[in-house]
Design a protein around this motif. Sequence first.
Motif: not given
Lengths: 236, 299
Positions: B43-50, B66-78, B209-212, B224-228
Motif C-alpha cells: 500500500y505504501m509503495i503504491g502511494a510512493f509510486t503515485a 487524467s493525472l489521477l487516473v494515470l498516476a493511479g494506474f502506474i501505482a497499481i501496476v507497480y 488504490i487505497g494508498g493513492v 512508515y504509513i504502510g506499517f500503521i
Amino acid sequence: MLEVRDIRTFYGAIQALKGVSIWVTEGEIVALIGANGAGKSTLLMTICGVVPPRSGEILFMGNPIQNLSPDRIFSLGIVQVPEGRRIFPLLTVQENLDMGAYLRNDKGAVRSDMEYVFSIFPRLAERRRQLGGTLSGGEQQMLALSRGLMARPRMLLLDEPSLGLAPVLVATIFDTIRHINRDNSTTLLLVEQKAAMALHIAGRGYVLENGTIKLQDIADQLLCNKEVKSAYLGGS
Amino acid sequence: MEYFLELFFGGLTRGSIYALIAIGYTMVYGIIQLINFAHGEIYMIGAFTALIAASALSIEGFGGWSLLVLAGFIAIVYSAAYGFTLEKIAYKPLRKASRLSPLISAIGMSIFLQNYVLLAQTSDFLPFPPLIEEFSFLEQVTVMRSSELLILSVTAVSTALLTLFIKFTRMGKAMRAVAQDKTMAMLLGVNVDRVISVTFIIGSTLAAIGGVLISSHIGQINFYIGFIAGIKAFTAAVLGGIGSLPGAVLGGMVLGWTESFATGYVSSDYEDVFAFGLLVFILIFRPAGILGKSTAEKI
C-alpha cells in the motif's frame, strides 16, 4: 495406456511405495486391492503428480509423466476421484461440477456432459443450487464421481468409491462405474476395500501389500485365490 | 448533527481504506493461511509510486482527472508487480515449511520494504499533491469532502466488481476451490501457483488504490504509513472474520467509525486505544470475528 515402472514414493522419511509396477491397457477396468495403509491411495496420488515418486517411471500413452505437475497430468486426461469424496463444501453442486470442467473450453459439450451426469444422478439435478457440504454421503459420492466425469477423462482413477455408503447405493455406484467404462470407453483404475465387488467388475487386479505388489492376475483368478480369499474376501 | 455527520463520513472514508487493504489480508489468508505482514508496505509503495508518477506526469503537462487516473494506474501496476514478486521470493519457497516460517518471512519482508523506501526516498514526510478534483455539486455540502465521496464510491465499485469476479468467473471459482481444498483443486487441473499469484495481484491492486486515494486526501506520506495502515487493516480483517470478504469490508467500516467517533467525541489521543480495545472486545465474545465461522480445529 498407463505403465508404472518400479516407483518408490516417500512421505518425509517414511517409504510408502517400495518399487511398484503396474500397467493398465486402454478400455479395461483394473482393480487395486489391499488393506488400509498398503499404499493404494499413495499410488494414485503419485500417478496424479500430487506426491511425485523419488525414483521410477510413469508412462502415459508412451510418454513419461512422473515429472509433470498435477494440472499437466490432469490435462492429459488422467482424472482422480479421491478417497473421502473431497467435495468443495462451500461451492454449490453446480459449481462443483463446473470445477470438474475447469480446463474445458468446449461449452456446448460441457453442457451436454452436465445433462448426462444429471440423467445418471437425477438427485444432483434437484440439488444443483445447494452447497456441496449439505449433501448426504451418498449424494456427495455421486457428485464426486460426476465431477470427475465432467473432465471427460481418458482414464479415471477411483479411490474407494463405495466407502461409507449404504449397500443399495454401493450397487448403484458400481453399476454406474461399469456404464462409464462401457459407454464412454473410459479406462478405469479402481481402488477398493470391497474387493469382491471390485474384482467382479474388473478384468484384472493387483494386490498391494506394504508398498509392494504382492499378486497380480486376471480378476476371476484372484477371486479364486486362497490368499486373496482369506485376506480380502472375508474367507468365504 | 452536522458534526456527527462529518465524523460519520470521515469514519466511512477511513473504513473504506481499511477495507481495501483488509481484503488483501483476508484473501491471502483464505488461500494460503498466511498473514501477509508485508501487505501494508505494498500500500505504501503504491502511494510512493503515485507520488513519483504524478510529479513526472504533471511536468509533462497532465492535470485534473487524467493525472489521477494515470498516476493511479502506474501505482497499481507497480504494486501488483511488488505483490507478485513478494509471493514468489518470500512465500512460495516456504510453502511446504511449517506455518511459522512464512510468517517470519512476511515480517522480514515488511521491514525490508520499509527500509528500502526509507533509503531510496527519505524518512521525512513528503507532501502528496491533491490529485482528486473538487466536485462542483458538493460545494454547498459541508459534512463531506469530494475526496471522501470518491474514496467511498471507488471502494464500493471495486468491492462489488471483486465479488462478481469471485462469484462468477472461472478464476473466481478456482480461488474458492483452492481455499477450500488445495489438493482437490490440483486434482481438477487447477494451477494452484497461478491462483495464488492472482490473489496477491488482486490484493496489491486494491491496496494501491487505497494508498493513492487516501494519500491524496490526507496530503502527505512517508515510508512508515504502510506499517500503521497495515496493522489497522489487519485488525479490521480479524474484526470482521479473517478469510471472509464481506467481513473485511464490514470490519474496515466498524474500525473506521470507531476511530472517527473516538477522535471526535473523546480525544484523538485515544484513537488507537478504542480501535484495539474494540478488537479485544470482539475477540473475547466472537473469537472468529463478526462474520467469521468458528471452526473447531482438529488436533
